[in-house]
Design an enzyme around this catalytic site. Structure first.
Site, PDB file in Angstrom:
ATOM      1  N   ARG A  85     -28.874 -27.927  -9.032  1.00 12.34           N
ATOM      2  CA  ARG A  85     -28.335 -29.178  -9.571  1.00 12.34           C
ATOM      3  C   ARG A  85     -29.125 -30.377  -9.079  1.00 12.34           C
ATOM      4  O   ARG A  85     -29.285 -31.360  -9.774  1.00 12.34           O
ATOM      5  CB  ARG A  85     -26.891 -29.368  -9.070  1.00 12.34           C
ATOM      6  N   LYS A 103     -23.869 -10.278  -4.883  1.00 15.86           N
ATOM      7  CA  LYS A 103     -22.500  -9.939  -4.517  1.00 15.86           C
ATOM      8  C   LYS A 103     -21.766 -11.202  -4.069  1.00 15.86           C
ATOM      9  O   LYS A 103     -22.452 -12.150  -3.696  1.00 15.86           O
ATOM     10  CB  LYS A 103     -22.470  -8.858  -3.431  1.00 15.86           C
ATOM     11  N   HIS A 117     -27.515  -5.357  -1.138  1.00 15.51           N
ATOM     12  CA  HIS A 117     -28.813  -5.334  -0.446  1.00 15.51           C
ATOM     13  C   HIS A 117     -28.947  -4.138   0.494  1.00 15.51           C
ATOM     14  O   HIS A 117     -30.049  -3.779   0.879  1.00 15.51           O
ATOM     15  CB  HIS A 117     -29.080  -6.665   0.277  1.00 15.51           C
ATOM     16  N   LYS A 158     -32.418  -1.109   1.880  1.00 17.27           N
ATOM     17  CA  LYS A 158     -32.849  -0.766   3.239  1.00 17.27           C
ATOM     18  C   LYS A 158     -33.465   0.639   3.227  1.00 17.27           C
ATOM     19  O   LYS A 158     -32.888   1.571   2.673  1.00 17.27           O
ATOM     20  CB  LYS A 158     -31.669  -0.796   4.212  1.00 17.27           C
ATOM     21  N   GLU A 164     -21.131  -5.732  13.644  1.00 14.72           N
ATOM     22  CA  GLU A 164     -22.010  -6.904  13.754  1.00 14.72           C
ATOM     23  C   GLU A 164     -21.612  -7.712  14.981  1.00 14.72           C
ATOM     24  O   GLU A 164     -20.443  -7.703  15.366  1.00 14.72           O
ATOM     25  CB  GLU A 164     -21.846  -7.804  12.528  1.00 14.72           C
ATOM     26  N   ASP A 175     -15.739  -8.012   1.930  1.00 12.35           N
ATOM     27  CA  ASP A 175     -17.082  -8.525   2.204  1.00 12.35           C
ATOM     28  C   ASP A 175     -18.085  -7.401   2.478  1.00 12.35           C
ATOM     29  O   ASP A 175     -19.232  -7.478   2.064  1.00 12.35           O
ATOM     30  CB  ASP A 175     -17.021  -9.474   3.412  1.00 12.35           C
ATOM     31  N   HIS A 185     -21.122  -2.391   0.875  1.00 11.63           N
ATOM     32  CA  HIS A 185     -22.110  -1.713   1.727  1.00 11.63           C
ATOM     33  C   HIS A 185     -21.587  -0.381   2.268  1.00 11.63           C
ATOM     34  O   HIS A 185     -22.264   0.640   2.218  1.00 11.63           O
ATOM     35  CB  HIS A 185     -22.510  -2.608   2.910  1.00 11.63           C
ATOM     36  N   LYS A 200     -16.797  -7.886  12.644  1.00 13.99           N
ATOM     37  CA  LYS A 200     -17.672  -8.952  13.134  1.00 13.99           C
ATOM     38  C   LYS A 200     -17.334  -9.199  14.603  1.00 13.99           C
ATOM     39  O   LYS A 200     -16.255  -8.855  15.064  1.00 13.99           O
ATOM     40  CB  LYS A 200     -17.445 -10.232  12.325  1.00 13.99           C
TER      41      LYS A 200
END
Ligand code: BG6
Length: 512
Positions: A50, A153, A183, A187, A221, A241, A246, A346
């Site tokens: 934009r 995603k 993604h 890998k 993570e 998420d 994944h 996480k």
């Protein structure tokens, strides 16, 4: 003119071009591809956003965030990087953009790949307007002037929204023009799940319920909710998420039947069969077989970090999970009765993504506690790992950051007694090949340019994954059914999750 300039370039149009994904992942991956001479045709990269900006300002912005080692590759690509301001919600704006893209392409027909790195709520409308403006059209994808769309995603928020997005996309494009990204499939180590299983004959005979006790898939993570992401994350949570995409993709590759070929149709047909066989749990099963939790304050990598509820942008009263553990079941001949323990969180103690395939115990325990050994000594040696009574073999497939494979087994310890000790065989990706695995986006962009959708998600795969996750989400919404628990940042998750993982070799604790 170099030989590559004699063939028309491929035009990569990144919607959301001034955003984080373009800067951190897409443009660096394109620079690497271009410098390696792939895909064999020159690239023309057009960022669209934009914001009004000229080419030079866009290039300077990208250069500022380019990793140092990539500067020469990026500089070589710079003359082919452009920026155009446009509003993906306005047909007039996109029609003007189409004229500009055609002008940039020149006289020759170019292939065009539109990458939607946009807010997910815009995907459906954007695809419709891309078609209405003529930026893309339905076409024979074999042609040099192909038109393809890559969709980031998350693809939908639940089954109903994923279906309606698929419908919106199919109204204007053929399925073979649509490249839905996960993604993780880019890998190397995820792709190697297929290589390991189907290039080696020794695994297939034992890769089933007769020999496998359980399978664990872990995506842990250390990062929390990154700056600026709380708005998205709080409406999403760990299950949507990471697990819906994944983790379930990894599960599908571990569990699928051998495909007749490694091509997009054959591979995705087999993946969707696994995802369809995932039993959607009823609310009682969800209560027994799932844990949801969120991190509180704690210490990660030696630094004090705050809890999720105190992260910038997390609304008061949020009940979003940052950790999920589920005991999943696959209702098919190969896997009936074998638990798949799925876990993602996480702010965990360590970053690790891995698959553990745990085999059944030997039916008879021939090697036992050494004669005359005291209880204290027995316990000491068991704890120290110098002695194992009987342990299952475990095949650990390290996806990241320790990319490799390890098979654990027991061996006789030197000495006059028949005492077994743990040992393992290992393969380390970096040590073996002398390089780090390539970036996922590089491979995926290359494949999308080449029109190979093997590593992208088909409409039916996404819907099957959502069908499973929706069952969990529905039970979680029932008040009090699965309470949200807490875990300190830097730990391995809530204590309540341990019960789910009974039977796991070493349990959760072996990761500390
Ligand atoms: C993304 C999630 O899809 O994957 C993030 O939205 C997550 O929340 C990320 O951190 C993990 O990717 P990787 O490649 O770092 O394991």
């Amino acid at each position: 003119m170099t030989p590559r300039d004699t063939v028309p370039p491929v035009q990569i149009v990144i919607f959301g071009g001034s955003g984080d994904l373009a800067r951190r992942k897409l443009v660096p991956a394109l620079a690497r591809l271009a410098s390696a001479g792939r895909p064999g045709r020159a690239l023309q990269v057009v960022g669209v956003g934009r914001r009004a900006m000229d080419d030079d300002a866009f290039r300077a912005d990208l250069r500022a965030s380019m990793p140092a080692g990539l500067a020469p590759a990026f500089d070589a690509l710079v003359p082919r990087i452009h920026y155009r301001g446009a509003d993906v919600e306005s047909i007039a704006s996109l029609e003007a953009l189409r004229r500009e893209l055609d002008a940039l392409a020149g006289e020759r027909p170019v292939g065009r790949l539109c990458y939607l790195a946009l807010r997910p709520g815009l995907f459906g409308a954007a695809v419709a307007l891309l078609r209405a403006s003529g930026i893309v059209h339905r076409h024979d994808h074999e042609g040099a002037a192909f038109r393809r769309v890559v969709i980031e995603k998350p693809f939908g928020h639940d089954l109903a929204s994923a279906r309606s997005l698929n419908d919106a996309v199919h109204q204007v494009l053929d399925e073979h023009q649509v490249f839905r990204i996960d993604h993780y499939l880019g890998k190397e180590t995820v792709q190697n799940l297929l290589g390991l299983r189907f290039h080696n004959a020794i695994f297939e005979p034992v890769w089933n319920r007769h020999h496998v006790e359980l399978v664990q898939v872990t995506v842990a993570e250390t990062i929390g909710v990154e700056r600026g992401r709380a708005g998205y994350y709080d409406g999403t949570g760990a299950l949507r998420d990471v697990v819906q995409n994944h983790v379930l993709q990894i599960l599908a590759l571990v569990a699928l039947e051998p495909p007749v070929a490694i091509d997009a149709d054959a591979l995705r047909n087999q993946k969707v069969e696994v995802l369809r066989a995932l039993r959607p749990p009823d609310p009682d099963e969800v209560a027994r077989h799932s844990v949801r939790a969120r991190y509180g304050a704690g210490v990660v990598d030696g630094a004090r970090v705050r809890g999720y509820a105190d992260e910038d942008g997390v609304p008061d009263g949020s009940s979003t999970e940052t950790y999920v553990a589920v005991r999943a079941e696959i209702d098919n001949w190969r896997w009936q009765g074998v638990p798949f323990l799925l876990r993602h969180g996480k702010r965990m103690a360590r970053r690790v993504t891995e698959v553990k395939v745990q085999f059944r115990m030997p039916p008879v325990q021939l090697f036992n506690r050494p004669e005359g050994m005291s209880d204290a000594e027995l316990q000491r040696q068991l704890r120290g790992g110098t002695l194992c009574l009987v342990r299952p073999n475990v095949l650990t497939i390290g996806i990241q950051p320790d990319e490799g494979i390890e098979l654990s087994f027991g061996v006789k310890r030197p000495g006059p007694e028949m005492v077994m000790a743990p040992a393992s065989l290992g393969f380390d990706y970096r040590e073996h090949f002398g390089v780090a695995p390539a970036d996922a986006y590089e491979r995926l962009l290359q494949d999308a340019i080449a029109g190979d959708a093997s590593l992208f998600l088909r409409a039916d795969e996404i819907e099957a994954s959502w069908r499973y996750c929706d069952a969990i989400l529905a039970a979680w919404r029932e008040p009090g059914r699965v309470p949200l628990s807490d875990y300190p940042a830097g730990s391995w998750g809530p204590a309540g999750a341990d019960a789910l993982f009974y039977g796991c070799e070493g349990g959760w604790a072996n990761r500390a």
